[in-house]
Design a protein around this motif. Sequence first.
Motif, PDB file in Angstrom:
ATOM      1  N   ALA A 130     -58.723 -51.275 -18.765  1.00 33.26           N
ATOM      2  CA  ALA A 130     -58.686 -51.925 -17.450  1.00 33.26           C
ATOM      3  C   ALA A 130     -58.234 -53.377 -17.564  1.00 33.26           C
ATOM      4  O   ALA A 130     -57.601 -53.907 -16.644  1.00 33.26           O
ATOM      5  N   HIS A 131     -58.530 -54.013 -18.676  1.00 38.14           N
ATOM      6  CA  HIS A 131     -58.111 -55.403 -18.861  1.00 38.14           C
ATOM      7  C   HIS A 131     -56.665 -55.501 -19.351  1.00 38.14           C
ATOM      8  O   HIS A 131     -55.888 -56.311 -18.840  1.00 38.14           O
ATOM      9  N   CYS A 132     -56.307 -54.692 -20.340  1.00 34.23           N
ATOM     10  CA  CYS A 132     -55.025 -54.858 -21.030  1.00 34.23           C
ATOM     11  C   CYS A 132     -53.846 -54.163 -20.348  1.00 34.23           C
ATOM     12  O   CYS A 132     -52.744 -54.715 -20.321  1.00 34.23           O
ATOM     13  N   HIS A 133     -54.055 -52.963 -19.831  1.00 30.64           N
ATOM     14  CA  HIS A 133     -52.924 -52.215 -19.286  1.00 30.64           C
ATOM     15  C   HIS A 133     -52.227 -52.937 -18.122  1.00 30.64           C
ATOM     16  O   HIS A 133     -50.988 -52.976 -18.087  1.00 30.64           O
ATOM     17  N   PRO A 134     -52.961 -53.547 -17.182  1.00 26.84           N
ATOM     18  CA  PRO A 134     -52.249 -54.266 -16.112  1.00 26.84           C
ATOM     19  C   PRO A 134     -51.348 -55.392 -16.640  1.00 26.84           C
ATOM     20  O   PRO A 134     -50.274 -55.638 -16.084  1.00 26.84           O
ATOM     21  N   GLN A 135     -51.755 -56.049 -17.711  1.00 30.54           N
ATOM     22  CA  GLN A 135     -50.912 -57.096 -18.283  1.00 30.54           C
ATOM     23  C   GLN A 135     -49.654 -56.502 -18.903  1.00 30.54           C
ATOM     24  O   GLN A 135     -48.567 -57.077 -18.784  1.00 30.54           O
ATOM     25  N   THR A 136     -49.787 -55.350 -19.531  1.00 35.13           N
ATOM     26  CA  THR A 136     -48.622 -54.678 -20.099  1.00 35.13           C
ATOM     27  C   THR A 136     -47.662 -54.253 -18.984  1.00 35.13           C
ATOM     28  O   THR A 136     -46.443 -54.382 -19.116  1.00 35.13           O
ATOM     29  N   LEU A 137     -48.218 -53.774 -17.879  1.00 37.13           N
ATOM     30  CA  LEU A 137     -47.369 -53.416 -16.738  1.00 37.13           C
ATOM     31  C   LEU A 137     -46.626 -54.649 -16.213  1.00 37.13           C
ATOM     32  O   LEU A 137     -45.449 -54.554 -15.830  1.00 37.13           O
ATOM     33  N   ARG A 138     -47.273 -55.789 -16.211  1.00 44.23           N
ATOM     34  CA  ARG A 138     -46.605 -57.028 -15.773  1.00 44.23           C
ATOM     35  C   ARG A 138     -45.508 -57.433 -16.753  1.00 44.23           C
ATOM     36  O   ARG A 138     -44.462 -57.956 -16.343  1.00 44.23           O
ATOM     37  N   GLN A 139     -45.726 -57.210 -18.050  1.00 42.46           N
ATOM     38  CA  GLN A 139     -44.672 -57.477 -19.033  1.00 42.46           C
ATOM     39  C   GLN A 139     -43.447 -56.609 -18.735  1.00 42.46           C
ATOM     40  O   GLN A 139     -42.309 -57.088 -18.767  1.00 42.46           O
ATOM     41  N   MET A 140     -43.697 -55.345 -18.423  1.00 41.65           N
ATOM     42  CA  MET A 140     -42.599 -54.434 -18.073  1.00 41.65           C
ATOM     43  C   MET A 140     -41.873 -54.891 -16.818  1.00 41.65           C
ATOM     44  O   MET A 140     -40.643 -54.877 -16.764  1.00 41.65           O
ATOM     45  N   ARG A 141     -42.622 -55.270 -15.798  1.00 43.99           N
ATOM     46  CA  ARG A 141     -41.991 -55.703 -14.540  1.00 43.99           C
ATOM     47  C   ARG A 141     -41.155 -56.956 -14.760  1.00 43.99           C
ATOM     48  O   ARG A 141     -40.072 -57.094 -14.176  1.00 43.99           O
ATOM     49  N   TRP A 142     -41.638 -57.879 -15.593  1.00 40.68           N
ATOM     50  CA  TRP A 142     -40.881 -59.102 -15.846  1.00 40.68           C
ATOM     51  C   TRP A 142     -39.556 -58.779 -16.530  1.00 40.68           C
ATOM     52  O   TRP A 142     -38.505 -59.270 -16.102  1.00 40.68           O
ATOM     53  N   THR A 143     -39.608 -57.960 -17.585  1.00 44.88           N
ATOM     54  CA  THR A 143     -38.351 -57.640 -18.273  1.00 44.88           C
ATOM     55  C   THR A 143     -37.393 -56.902 -17.347  1.00 44.88           C
ATOM     56  O   THR A 143     -36.195 -57.193 -17.329  1.00 44.88           O
ATOM     57  N   ASN A 144     -37.915 -55.992 -16.554  1.00 49.22           N
ATOM     58  CA  ASN A 144     -37.072 -55.242 -15.619  1.00 49.22           C
ATOM     59  C   ASN A 144     -36.440 -56.179 -14.590  1.00 49.22           C
ATOM     60  O   ASN A 144     -35.240 -56.081 -14.288  1.00 49.22           O
ATOM     61  N   THR A 145     -37.225 -57.081 -14.056  1.00 50.54           N
ATOM     62  CA  THR A 145     -36.713 -58.042 -13.070  1.00 50.54           C
ATOM     63  C   THR A 145     -35.648 -58.932 -13.678  1.00 50.54           C
ATOM     64  O   THR A 145     -34.611 -59.197 -13.051  1.00 50.54           O
ATOM     65  N   MET A 146     -35.875 -59.400 -14.896  1.00 51.84           N
ATOM     66  CA  MET A 146     -34.895 -60.272 -15.544  1.00 51.84           C
ATOM     67  C   MET A 146     -33.587 -59.514 -15.799  1.00 51.84           C
ATOM     68  O   MET A 146     -32.505 -60.069 -15.620  1.00 51.84           O
ATOM     69  N   ILE A 147     -33.694 -58.255 -16.191  1.00 53.82           N
ATOM     70  CA  ILE A 147     -32.482 -57.452 -16.408  1.00 53.82           C
ATOM     71  C   ILE A 147     -31.735 -57.269 -15.090  1.00 53.82           C
ATOM     72  O   ILE A 147     -30.504 -57.404 -15.030  1.00 53.82           O
ATOM     73  N   LYS A 148     -32.454 -57.000 -14.012  1.00 52.18           N
ATOM     74  CA  LYS A 148     -31.822 -56.826 -12.698  1.00 52.18           C
ATOM     75  C   LYS A 148     -31.165 -58.115 -12.230  1.00 52.18           C
ATOM     76  O   LYS A 148     -30.070 -58.097 -11.656  1.00 52.18           O
ATOM     77  N   ASN A 149     -31.827 -59.237 -12.444  1.00 52.94           N
ATOM     78  CA  ASN A 149     -31.306 -60.518 -11.964  1.00 52.94           C
ATOM     79  C   ASN A 149     -30.158 -61.046 -12.820  1.00 52.94           C
ATOM     80  O   ASN A 149     -29.182 -61.585 -12.287  1.00 52.94           O
ATOM     81  N   LEU A 150     -30.277 -60.919 -14.138  1.00 52.89           N
ATOM     82  CA  LEU A 150     -29.276 -61.502 -15.028  1.00 52.89           C
ATOM     83  C   LEU A 150     -28.142 -60.547 -15.367  1.00 52.89           C
ATOM     84  O   LEU A 150     -27.025 -60.984 -15.648  1.00 52.89           O
ATOM     85  N   GLY A 151     -28.419 -59.254 -15.360  1.00 49.05           N
ATOM     86  CA  GLY A 151     -27.427 -58.260 -15.775  1.00 49.05           C
ATOM     87  C   GLY A 151     -26.098 -58.353 -15.053  1.00 49.05           C
ATOM     88  O   GLY A 151     -25.050 -58.451 -15.707  1.00 49.05           O
ATOM     89  N   PRO A 152     -26.096 -58.326 -13.730  1.00 53.83           N
ATOM     90  CA  PRO A 152     -24.803 -58.374 -13.026  1.00 53.83           C
ATOM     91  C   PRO A 152     -23.989 -59.631 -13.351  1.00 53.83           C
ATOM     92  O   PRO A 152     -22.790 -59.542 -13.603  1.00 53.83           O
ATOM     93  N   GLN A 153     -24.648 -60.759 -13.391  1.00 51.57           N
ATOM     94  CA  GLN A 153     -23.947 -62.005 -13.671  1.00 51.57           C
ATOM     95  C   GLN A 153     -23.387 -62.014 -15.092  1.00 51.57           C
ATOM     96  O   GLN A 153     -22.220 -62.366 -15.308  1.00 51.57           O
ATOM     97  N   ILE A 154     -24.182 -61.587 -16.053  1.00 51.22           N
ATOM     98  CA  ILE A 154     -23.740 -61.584 -17.448  1.00 51.22           C
ATOM     99  C   ILE A 154     -22.617 -60.571 -17.655  1.00 51.22           C
ATOM    100  O   ILE A 154     -21.592 -60.873 -18.274  1.00 51.22           O
ATOM    101  N   LEU A 155     -22.804 -59.381 -17.136  1.00 52.51           N
ATOM    102  CA  LEU A 155     -21.837 -58.312 -17.389  1.00 52.51           C
ATOM    103  C   LEU A 155     -20.505 -58.506 -16.680  1.00 52.51           C
ATOM    104  O   LEU A 155     -19.468 -58.069 -17.156  1.00 52.51           O
ATOM    105  N   THR A 156     -20.517 -59.183 -15.548  1.00 57.27           N
ATOM    106  CA  THR A 156     -19.261 -59.392 -14.821  1.00 57.27           C
ATOM    107  C   THR A 156     -18.556 -60.690 -15.209  1.00 57.27           C
ATOM    108  O   THR A 156     -17.420 -60.913 -14.801  1.00 57.27           O
TER     109      THR A 156
END
Length: 163
Positions: A135-161
Motif C-alpha cells: 500500500a505504501h510502495c506500489h502507488p509510488q511505483t505507479l507515479r514513476q511509470m506515469r512520469w516516464t510515460n508523460t515525459m515520453i509523450k511530451n518530449l517524443g514528438p519534438q525529439i523525433l521530428t
Amino acid sequence: MNGVTMVLRALHHGEKHLAEHLTTVAERHRTEHEIHHVATDLALWSREHVQRLADTGRHYGLNLDESPDVSDPGVLTMLREKAAEAVGRRPEPGLLLLRDLRDLHVGATENSLYWEMLAQAAQATRDDRLLTLTAHCHPQTLRQMRWTNTMIKNLGPQILTSL
C-alpha cells in the motif's frame, strides 16, 4: 523458497536496479533540469523501497542487501557530469533521453507488476505486513511509470521530428 519470497527477492532486485538507473539518468541528463531533478527524487523512492523490502524480507527469512549500490567514486561522478555537459550540446541526446525514459518505464512497469502480485498474495493470505508494504510502495511505483510515460509523450514528438 515460496512464491512470496521469490517476489520479494525479485522486487528488491528490481527496485535496486531502478534506483541505480534513475541516478544514472539524472546524471547523464544533468542539463535537462526537469529530468535531472525528478529522476533524482524518484530514485529516493526506489531506495526507500529497497530498504522496506529488506526489512520485510527478514520477517520471511530473507537476507536482502539493504542499500542500493548507487554510490560512485568522485572521479566517475565528475566524468559523468562533464560527459553530460558535452552531450547536452549535440542533437543525439534527445534520442538517448527517449531511450533512457523508455528503459526507466519498462523497469518501473516490471516492478509494478511484482507489487501487484505481492498485494494479491497479501490479500489472499491476509498478511497485514505485506499489505502495508504494498500500500505504501506500489502507488509510488505507479507515479514513476506515469512520469516516464508523460515525459515520453511530451518530449517524443519534438525529439523525433527535429532529427
